[in-house]
Design a protein around this motif. Structure first.
Motif, PDB file in Angstrom:
ATOM      1  N   LEU A 350      -6.452 -13.715  11.314  1.00 47.33           N
ATOM      2  CA  LEU A 350      -5.249 -14.249  11.933  1.00 47.33           C
ATOM      3  C   LEU A 350      -4.709 -13.301  12.998  1.00 47.33           C
ATOM      4  N   LYS A 351      -4.072 -12.209  12.599  1.00 42.39           N
ATOM      5  CA  LYS A 351      -3.485 -11.279  13.558  1.00 42.39           C
ATOM      6  C   LYS A 351      -3.795  -9.848  13.153  1.00 42.39           C
ATOM      7  N   GLN A 352      -3.713  -8.979  14.140  1.00 43.62           N
ATOM      8  CA  GLN A 352      -3.917  -7.557  13.864  1.00 43.62           C
ATOM      9  C   GLN A 352      -2.899  -6.729  14.639  1.00 43.62           C
ATOM     10  N   TYR A 353      -2.389  -5.693  13.978  1.00 47.23           N
ATOM     11  CA  TYR A 353      -1.404  -4.787  14.556  1.00 47.23           C
ATOM     12  C   TYR A 353      -1.907  -3.361  14.381  1.00 47.23           C
ATOM     13  N   SER A 354      -1.461  -2.471  15.258  1.00 49.73           N
ATOM     14  CA  SER A 354      -1.937  -1.094  15.188  1.00 49.73           C
ATOM     15  C   SER A 354      -0.816  -0.112  15.472  1.00 49.73           C
ATOM     16  N   ILE A 355      -0.854   1.007  14.757  1.00 51.23           N
ATOM     17  CA  ILE A 355       0.023   2.146  15.021  1.00 51.23           C
ATOM     18  C   ILE A 355      -0.882   3.276  15.481  1.00 51.23           C
ATOM     19  N   PRO A 356      -0.838   3.643  16.773  1.00 52.61           N
ATOM     20  CA  PRO A 356      -1.761   4.635  17.305  1.00 52.61           C
ATOM     21  C   PRO A 356      -1.286   6.060  17.082  1.00 52.61           C
ATOM     22  N   ASN A 357      -2.154   6.991  17.471  1.00 53.84           N
ATOM     23  CA  ASN A 357      -1.819   8.421  17.502  1.00 53.84           C
ATOM     24  C   ASN A 357      -1.383   8.955  16.136  1.00 53.84           C
ATOM     25  N   ILE A 358      -2.109   8.550  15.117  1.00 61.26           N
ATOM     26  CA  ILE A 358      -1.898   9.058  13.761  1.00 61.26           C
ATOM     27  C   ILE A 358      -3.089   9.942  13.413  1.00 61.26           C
ATOM     28  N   SER A 359      -2.837  11.041  12.793  1.00 65.12           N
ATOM     29  CA  SER A 359      -3.927  11.925  12.426  1.00 65.12           C
ATOM     30  C   SER A 359      -4.864  11.247  11.429  1.00 65.12           C
ATOM     31  N   GLY A 360      -6.156  11.382  11.671  1.00 64.37           N
ATOM     32  CA  GLY A 360      -7.128  10.874  10.725  1.00 64.37           C
ATOM     33  C   GLY A 360      -7.532  11.900   9.688  1.00 64.37           C
ATOM     34  N   LYS A 361      -6.845  13.052   9.697  1.00 64.64           N
ATOM     35  CA  LYS A 361      -7.165  14.107   8.745  1.00 64.64           C
ATOM     36  C   LYS A 361      -6.776  13.702   7.320  1.00 64.64           C
ATOM     37  N   ARG A 362      -7.321  14.434   6.389  1.00 66.26           N
ATOM     38  CA  ARG A 362      -7.031  14.132   4.988  1.00 66.26           C
ATOM     39  C   ARG A 362      -5.545  14.214   4.664  1.00 66.26           C
ATOM     40  N   SER A 363      -4.836  15.125   5.328  1.00 69.69           N
ATOM     41  CA  SER A 363      -3.422  15.341   5.020  1.00 69.69           C
ATOM     42  C   SER A 363      -2.559  14.127   5.300  1.00 69.69           C
ATOM     43  N   THR A 364      -3.073  13.167   6.083  1.00 67.73           N
ATOM     44  CA  THR A 364      -2.343  11.918   6.297  1.00 67.73           C
ATOM     45  C   THR A 364      -2.309  11.082   5.032  1.00 67.73           C
ATOM     46  N   GLY A 365      -3.273  11.299   4.156  1.00 67.95           N
ATOM     47  CA  GLY A 365      -3.309  10.603   2.882  1.00 67.95           C
ATOM     48  C   GLY A 365      -3.747   9.162   3.010  1.00 67.95           C
ATOM     49  N   PHE A 366      -3.299   8.348   2.046  1.00 63.98           N
ATOM     50  CA  PHE A 366      -3.625   6.929   1.978  1.00 63.98           C
ATOM     51  C   PHE A 366      -2.379   6.129   2.334  1.00 63.98           C
ATOM     52  N   PRO A 367      -2.303   5.564   3.557  1.00 59.21           N
ATOM     53  CA  PRO A 367      -1.146   4.738   3.919  1.00 59.21           C
ATOM     54  C   PRO A 367      -0.948   3.592   2.925  1.00 59.21           C
ATOM     55  N   GLN A 368       0.310   3.225   2.719  1.00 62.58           N
ATOM     56  CA  GLN A 368       0.689   2.236   1.717  1.00 62.58           C
ATOM     57  C   GLN A 368       1.334   1.028   2.380  1.00 62.58           C
ATOM     58  N   ILE A 369       1.076  -0.180   1.845  1.00 63.07           N
ATOM     59  CA  ILE A 369       1.754  -1.385   2.304  1.00 63.07           C
ATOM     60  C   ILE A 369       2.267  -2.167   1.101  1.00 63.07           C
ATOM     61  N   THR A 370       3.397  -2.858   1.289  1.00 62.24           N
ATOM     62  CA  THR A 370       3.946  -3.735   0.259  1.00 62.24           C
ATOM     63  C   THR A 370       4.873  -4.734   0.923  1.00 62.24           C
ATOM     64  N   THR A 371       5.312  -5.740   0.169  1.00 63.49           N
ATOM     65  CA  THR A 371       6.222  -6.751   0.692  1.00 63.49           C
ATOM     66  C   THR A 371       7.661  -6.427   0.298  1.00 63.49           C
ATOM     67  N   SER A 372       8.598  -6.888   1.130  1.00 68.14           N
ATOM     68  CA  SER A 372      10.019  -6.755   0.830  1.00 68.14           C
ATOM     69  C   SER A 372      10.749  -7.932   1.453  1.00 68.14           C
ATOM     70  N   ASP A 373      12.070  -7.992   1.253  1.00 66.81           N
ATOM     71  CA  ASP A 373      12.842  -9.067   1.866  1.00 66.81           C
ATOM     72  C   ASP A 373      12.936  -8.896   3.379  1.00 66.81           C
ATOM     73  N   ARG A 374      12.473  -7.755   3.885  1.00 65.41           N
ATOM     74  CA  ARG A 374      12.485  -7.511   5.322  1.00 65.41           C
ATOM     75  C   ARG A 374      11.132  -7.785   5.956  1.00 65.41           C
ATOM     76  N   GLY A 375      10.131  -8.090   5.170  1.00 66.95           N
ATOM     77  CA  GLY A 375       8.795  -8.340   5.703  1.00 66.95           C
ATOM     78  C   GLY A 375       7.767  -7.511   4.967  1.00 66.95           C
ATOM     79  N   ILE A 376       6.941  -6.796   5.727  1.00 62.20           N
ATOM     80  CA  ILE A 376       5.937  -5.905   5.154  1.00 62.20           C
ATOM     81  C   ILE A 376       6.311  -4.474   5.489  1.00 62.20           C
ATOM     82  N   LEU A 377       6.362  -3.630   4.467  1.00 64.43           N
ATOM     83  CA  LEU A 377       6.673  -2.217   4.642  1.00 64.43           C
ATOM     84  C   LEU A 377       5.389  -1.399   4.680  1.00 64.43           C
ATOM     85  N   ILE A 378       5.385  -0.368   5.495  1.00 61.83           N
ATOM     86  CA  ILE A 378       4.266   0.551   5.632  1.00 61.83           C
ATOM     87  C   ILE A 378       4.802   1.966   5.514  1.00 61.83           C
TER      88      ILE A 378
END
Length: 396
Positions: A350-378
């Motif tokens: 359907l659609k794709q969105y991107s947040i650029p210029n984020i470190s790909g190093k391990r210290s960035t960890g595992f990004p998280q997503i979930t739903t809320s009454d405001r939409g999707i949180l990251i």
């Protein structure tokens, strides 16, 4: 410092969005200074829980806050200590039910080895209970990568990687699967009492995260398996009628690798439909895959390549409003990028969105997503400045 990144996010979003009112934008983070390792969870009431770690010199604090009616609560401390095992991939977590916390977990070092640590769980019953160690063995080995979900109003299911069989294992014995990492689980109540324990798989990958979902039919856990031929594909097991099923492969990537890639799966469920995403490096090609099942995760009718170009992995997944959302990290122009893509329930992109210029190093960890009454949180850990800090975005 944030404005140029935010503008580029909005430009990328608008270029691939058909609705002008759909935007991915940064929002203030509820986490404080020197924060990392976010974990997001939305309960049955729509209350969003986020746990994270804040470090102050030698002291680490596990904190949490809730999001209700678009407002974050004050941050509260669950536990604090100077002896924790803090790891970019094996992060603490929290679950809740009926708008209240249910349980949280973290990892505590123990003497005996660099990767010797215990899972600590604190249940919530009007207040946080004393910590328990669900695996209850005394080996100085690795225990972690825990996933948990409510099982009833008063109990929850927890699964974790358990290294008790690796105790005393020499380097040359690594190929001996009788001394392999195992996958175990337990049902625990709000008082912190262990109701029942389970051995789910006696040979699994050493340090890839697990992921747990609950369907109308029962719990399902996905994880990275390990065979005698060192094939480490994603497997699943289903909990029904008080026992876990014989593990079976989700999809035969046939990724043969004699080491752990530290890149496990994510799973979510909606009615009969189960969706799972994962990373593979089979045949020398890095990919993020999406599998969709219409029979509670027993079989997967569709397996879709989400990214077969520049995938780093570290994926998360959620299902809402008859859509499947997958997040993952990729490498773009010598930098990292966080991606969020939506699919229909039959796998149509359907659609794709991107947040650029984020470190790909391990210290960035595992990004998280979930739903809320405001939409999707990251949420993810930003390490671009001198002091790390959790950043948050929302897709309205």
């Amino acid at each position: 410092m944030r404005l140029p990144i935010l503008l580029s996010v909005l430009l990328l979003t608008n270029s691939c969005s058909k609705k002008a009112d759909v935007q991915l934008q940064e929002i203030p983070s509820v986490a404080g200074d020197n924060s990392s390792l976010p974990s997001l969870y939305t309960d049955n009431t729509g209350t969003v829980f986020m746990s994270w770690v804040e470090e102050k010199e030698q002291l680490a604090e596990l904190k949490y806050a809730t999001l209700v009616n678009s407002t974050w609560s004050e941050a509260s401390v669950i536990s604090a200590d100077s002896t924790w095992f803090l790891n970019w991939a094996d992060y603490p977590s929290i679950i809740g039910k009926d708008g209240q916390p249910m349980a949280a977990h973290w990892l505590n070092k123990k003497p005996g080895g660099t990767y010797a640590y215990d899972v600590n769980i604190s249940a919530y019953n009007s207040e946080w209970t004393d910590k328990i160690i669900p695996h209850q063995d005394e080996t100085a080995t690795e225990h972690g990568f825990l996933s948990m979900l409510p099982a009833s109003d008063s109990t929850f299911m927890a699964v974790w990687l358990d290294g008790r069989k690796t105790a005393g294992r020499d380097h040359h014995e690594y190929a001996d699967l009788s001394k392999a990492m195992t996958l175990r689980g337990a049902i625990i109540d709000r008082k912190g009492q262990i109701i029942e324990k389970f051995l789910i798989d006696d040979s699994v990958c050493d340090c890839c995260n697990t992921s747990l979902a609950k369907t109308e039919s029962g719990f399902i856990v996905n994880y990275r398996n390990r065979t005698e031929d060192e094939v480490r594909d994603i497997y699943s097991s289903v909990f029904r009628d008080g026992s876990w099923s014989e593990p079976k492969v989700v999809y035969k990537d046939n990724w043969e690798i004699a080491a752990c890639p530290v890149n496990g799966p994510a799973i979510d469920a909606q009615n009969r439909i189960v969706a799972t995403s994962w990373f593979t490096g089979a045949n020398g090609q890095a990919k993020v895959q999406l599998g969709i099942s219409n029979d509670y995760g027993i079989t997967y009718d569709a397996v879709i390549s989400v990214d077969d170009q520049d995938a780093i992995g570290r994926t998360d997944i959620l299902m809402n409003d008859d859509k499947i959302w997958v997040s993952w990290l990729s490498s773009v122009d010598d930098s990292g990028q966080l991606n969020l893509a939506s699919y229909s329930l039959n796998g149509e992109p359907l659609k794709q969105y991107s947040i650029p210029n984020i470190s790909g190093k391990r210290s960035t960890g595992f990004p998280q997503i979930t739903t809320s009454d405001r939409g999707i949180l990251i949420a993810f850990t930003d390490v671009s400045e001198e002091q790390k800090r959790i950043r948050m975005f929302e897709l309205k």
